[in-house]
Design an enzyme around this catalytic site. Structure first.
Site, short mmCIF file in Angstrom:
data_model
loop_
_atom_site.label_atom_id
_atom_site.label_comp_id
_atom_site.label_asym_id
_atom_site.label_seq_id
_atom_site.Cartn_x
_atom_site.Cartn_y
_atom_site.Cartn_z
N SER A 101 0.83 -1.20 0.00
CA SER A 101 0.00 0.00 0.00
C SER A 101 0.88 1.27 0.00
O SER A 101 1.78 1.38 -0.83
CB SER A 101 -0.94 -0.08 1.21
N ASP A 218 -10.25 -4.62 -4.27
CA ASP A 218 -9.40 -4.05 -3.22
C ASP A 218 -10.18 -3.15 -2.26
O ASP A 218 -10.00 -3.21 -1.05
CB ASP A 218 -8.27 -3.25 -3.87
N HIS A 273 -8.51 -4.96 0.57
CA HIS A 273 -7.20 -4.32 0.77
C HIS A 273 -6.40 -4.92 1.92
O HIS A 273 -5.21 -5.18 1.79
CB HIS A 273 -7.39 -2.82 0.98
#
Ligand SMILES: *[C@@H]1O[C@H](CO)[C@@H](O)[C@H](O)[C@H]1NC(C)=O
Length: 292
Positions: A101, A218, A273
């Site tokens: 990320s 995600d 995510h």
């Protein structure tokens, strides 16, 4: 029978490795966490790695965890750079960087700005490499009163320099403001200050392989294609990596790297995510093959 064969093969590899000066084991894997998390979220991934490749040293950098991950990215890059440099110094055969990320942007800035790095493979795990533009739950938590269309007012000014998310906020309806005021993403994507970025390109191109992992479920990275260097145009239609200006102009080396077979896109569906780093099928299909 299988087991004996595997043992023989590994004995042969060890002997070969010792004889030829090749790495005696697997390269060290350095992990950089994402926003609002830290080393404890990466225990599962670390165990996947050491089970698949026994003896691998896995170093999860313990810096800017949880709320501190909101600090400005250049400040984080400086300190992660010190940590990475000391790991690289004791890993002469090179290391792999696996960054999740927001951490994927920190890692890319490290690859541009550390001239003598020995990073072999850079794995970018659901990271907004082309920026972020979306009303995700993180955004609503940070700016409760603000819709994505107004965030640029907050981010593209002096306040924006204080919050990491603003360093990669990319509003496709305000391209000029973005290019003029982004002090992070527009620089590492060579969208401004090209002279400064020249040396950065060579540094980046020291890596052998860039692995970009992402997927449509995600739910945080928006558009999700940003994890593959795609992004919105002015109509919020996706323009894929190879049609992006920063790719075609090769400002930071992405096209060169791709041209020599150094870019792998890995797409997985059904992964939220916060599940990327604990999903075993993501590990076996998109990560393990590159940790060599
Ligand atoms: C794990 O990844 C697979 C393959 O992309 C996906 O189908 C599955 O839904 C994922 N599971 C979780 C819990 O993320």
């Amino acid at each position: 029978m299988m087991r004996i064969t595997a043992t023989v093969v590994s004995v042969v590899l060890v002997v070969f490795g010792l004889g030829s000066g090749r790495p005696k084991g697997y390269r060290t894997v350095v992990i950089v966490h994402g926003i609002f998390d830290g080393p404890k979220q990466f225990r599962t991934l670390s165990s996947f790695i050491t089970k698949a490749h026994p003896g691998t040293e896995v170093a999860v950098v313990d810096l800017y965890n949880d709320m501190s991950s909101l600090r400005p990215l250049w400040q984080q890059v400086r300190d992660f750079g010190r940590a990475l440099t000391s790991i690289m110094t004791r890993s002469p055969d090179g290391v792999h960087l696996l960054c999740f990320s927001q951490g994927g942007l920190i890692c890319r800035a490290l690859l541009h700005t550390l001239p003598d790095h020995n990073v072999h493979t850079f794995i970018s795990l659901s990271s907004p490499q082309a920026g972020q533009y979306g009303d995700t739950r993180y955004l609503r938590w940070l700016f409760p009163e603000v819709m994505k269309r107004s965030v640029f007012h907050v981010c593209y000014n002096r306040f924006g320099r204080k919050v990491s998310v603003c360093d990669y906020w990319n509003d496709p309806h305000h391209r000029e403001r973005y290019v003029a005021s982004s002090r992070f993403l527009a620089l590492i994507n060579a969208e401004r200050d090209h002279a400064l970025v020249q040396g950065w390109k060579e540094n980046f191109l020291r890596i052998r392989k860039l692995v970009l992992i992402g997927g449509p479920d995600d739910d945080v990275i928006t558009p999700w294609q940003s994890s593959h260097f795609g992004f919105y145009d002015g109509q919020e239609k996706i323009v894929e990596m190879r049609k992006q200006n920063y790719y075609m102009e090769d400002g930071f080396g992405l096209k060169t790297l791709d041209g020599r077979g150094g870019v792998e896109l890995c797409q997985c569906s059904g992964v939220r995510h916060t599940s990327w780093h604990s999903n075993y099928s993501v590990f076996t299909s998109c990560i393990e093959p590159w940790l060599i």
